[in-house]
Design a protein around this motif. Structure first.
Motif, PDB file in Angstrom:
ATOM      1  N   GLN A  59       0.819  -1.205   0.000  1.00 23.87           N
ATOM      2  CA  GLN A  59       0.000   0.000   0.000  1.00 23.87           C
ATOM      3  C   GLN A  59       0.857   1.261   0.000  1.00 23.87           C
ATOM      4  O   GLN A  59       1.928   1.281   0.603  1.00 23.87           O
ATOM      5  CB  GLN A  59      -0.822  -0.028   1.288  1.00 23.87           C
ATOM      6  N   ILE A  60       0.358   2.280  -0.685  1.00 23.97           N
ATOM      7  CA  ILE A  60       1.014   3.591  -0.615  1.00 23.97           C
ATOM      8  C   ILE A  60       0.020   4.560   0.013  1.00 23.97           C
ATOM      9  O   ILE A  60      -1.133   4.664  -0.441  1.00 23.97           O
ATOM     10  CB  ILE A  60       1.428   4.090  -2.008  1.00 23.97           C
ATOM     11  N   LEU A  61       0.458   5.234   1.062  1.00 22.50           N
ATOM     12  CA  LEU A  61      -0.413   6.200   1.730  1.00 22.50           C
ATOM     13  C   LEU A  61       0.109   7.612   1.494  1.00 22.50           C
ATOM     14  O   LEU A  61       1.314   7.861   1.563  1.00 22.50           O
ATOM     15  CB  LEU A  61      -0.448   5.947   3.239  1.00 22.50           C
ATOM     16  N   LEU A  62      -0.813   8.521   1.236  1.00 22.49           N
ATOM     17  CA  LEU A  62      -0.464   9.940   1.111  1.00 22.49           C
ATOM     18  C   LEU A  62      -1.246  10.652   2.210  1.00 22.49           C
ATOM     19  O   LEU A  62      -2.481  10.577   2.226  1.00 22.49           O
ATOM     20  CB  LEU A  62      -0.893  10.454  -0.266  1.00 22.49           C
ATOM     21  N   ASP A  63      -0.512  11.251   3.135  1.00 19.57           N
ATOM     22  CA  ASP A  63      -1.171  11.893   4.264  1.00 19.57           C
ATOM     23  C   ASP A  63      -2.064  10.907   5.027  1.00 19.57           C
ATOM     24  O   ASP A  63      -3.174  11.255   5.438  1.00 19.57           O
ATOM     25  CB  ASP A  63      -2.035  13.054   3.767  1.00 19.57           C
ATOM     26  N   GLY A  64      -1.624   9.682   5.140  1.00 21.58           N
ATOM     27  CA  GLY A  64      -2.362   8.685   5.917  1.00 21.58           C
ATOM     28  C   GLY A  64      -3.499   8.004   5.174  1.00 21.58           C
ATOM     29  O   GLY A  64      -4.114   7.082   5.689  1.00 21.58           O
TER      30      GLY A  64
END
Ligand SMILES: Nc1ncnc2c1ncn2[C@@H]1O[C@H](COP(=O)(O)OP(=O)(O)OP(=O)(O)O)[C@@H](O)[C@H]1O
Ligand SMILES: [Mg+2]
Length: 254
Positions: A59-64
Motif C-alpha cells: 500500500q502507498i499512503l499519502l497523508d495517511g
C-alpha cells in the motif's frame, strides 16, 4: 506520521516481478532523487506514486490515506519528453490545466474566470523563464524550454507531490545546470515533495535531500523475472538543505 508511506509494495507484470517489498517513508517537502540500472523499475515506482497503476501487493499512503486509484491534482508529473500538447500554444498548454477540471460540468471557462486562469498561467510561465514565449507552439521551443513548459504545466495545478522521470535526460549539460537551478528555486518556494528519476549520478547526488538507489538484490539466472528491485540505499544529501527543511517543518507543525 509520514507524508508518504510506502508499505511493503510489490509490483509484478505477469510472472515478472519488477519491484519487491519496497518500504519508504517520506516527509512533506523532501526532494528524493531515484537512481538505478535501466529496467529496474524506477518509472514503475513513479507510476505507482502517480496512481496510474495499483501495486500488486502492499500500500502507498499519502497523508495517511490510500492513494486515489487514478491520478489527481495532488500529484503532478513531468516525463523526459512529449508531455506537452503540440497543437496548443505555450500559454494554452498551461492554462488548460485550470480550465479542464471544470469543463466536465461547465464547458471551458468563460470571461473573468478564463482571464484569471490565463493570467495565473502567464505568471507561472514568467517564473520558469518562458514569459517571452507565451504565443509559441512547443515545436518552436528548444528542448530546455519544452521542459520548462512541462514543469509549468505540472505546477499550475498546485500539486503537493511532483514526479519527474528523467526530465532533463535529453538536454545539453549547460542547459541542465540552468534547469537544476530553476527546479531548486521552485522547490524552495513551493515546498513541494519531489521524486526525480535520473540516470546522471552527479545530478542524483547534487539535487535534493535524499538519494534512493533501486537495485535487484536477488538474481536467478534461470528465472530473470523471479525477483524484483528494492531500495538498497537511502542516502541523506545536502545537510544544509535538510536542516532548512527540518527547521521549516518544525515551524509549521507548531
Ligand atoms: N505495463 C507493463 N507491462 C509489462 N511489463 C512492464 C510494464 N511496465 C514496465 N514493465 C517492465 O518492468 C520493468 C521495469 O520497467 P521501468 O520502465 O519501470 O524501468 P526503469 O527503471 O524506469 O528503466 P529506465 O531506466 O530504462 O527508464 C521492465 O522490465 C519493463 O519491461
Ligand atoms: Mg524509466
Amino acid at each position: 506520521m509520514s507524508f508518504i508511506s510506502v508499505n511493503n509494495v510489490w509490483q509484478r507484470y505477469g510472472d515478472q516481478v519488477v519491484l519487491e517489498g519496497l518500504n519508504l517513508h517520506v516527509n512533506e517537502g523532501e526532494f528524493c532523487t531515484l537512481v538505478g540500472t535501466s529496467g529496474c523499475g524506477k518509472s514503475t515506482f513513479l507510476r505507482l506514486l502517480l496512481g496510474q497503476e495499483t501495486a500488486s501487493k502492499g500500500q502507498i499512503l499519502l497523508d495517511g490515506k490510500a492513494l486515489a486509484a487514478e491520478p489527481d491534482a495532488s500529484r503532478g508529473v513531468v516525463f523526459q519528453r512529449y508531455s506537452v500538447f503540440p497543437h496548443l500554444r505555450v500559454l494554452d498548454n498551461v492554462a488548460l490545466g485550470l480550465e479542464l477540471p471544470r469543463s466536465r460540468l461547465l464547458g471551458r471557462l468563460f470571461g473573468k474566470a478564463k482571464q484569471d486562469a490565463r493570467e495565473h498561467a502567464a505568471i507561472l510561465l514568467q517564473k520558469v523563464g518562458l514569459g517571452h514565449a507565451l504565443d509559441k507552439y512547443p515545436a518552436q521551443l528548444s528542448g530546455g524550454m519544452q521542459q520548462r513548459l512541462a514543469i509549468a504545466q505540472a505546477l499550475i495545478m498546485k500539486p503537493r507531490v511532483l514526479l519527474l522521470d528523467e526530465p532533463f535526460g535529453a538536454l545539453d549539460p549547460g542547459i541542465r545546470k540552468d534547469m537544476h537551478q530553476l527546479l531548486l528555486e521552485l522547490w524552495r518556494e513551493t515546498r513541494l515533495t519531489v521524486f526525480m528519476v535520473t540516470h546522471d549520478l552527479s545530478e542524483g547526488f547534487s539535487l535534493g535531500t535524499r538519494l534512493l538507489v533501486f537495485d535487484k538484490v536477488r538474481v536467478d539466472p534461470h528465472a530473470p523475472g523471479a525477483y524484483g528491485a528494492r531500495i538498497t540505499y537511502d542516502i541523506p544529501l545536502n545537510s544544509e538543505r535538510r536542516k532548512a527543511l527540518a527547521a521549516e517543518l518544525g515551524a509549521t507543525s507548531k
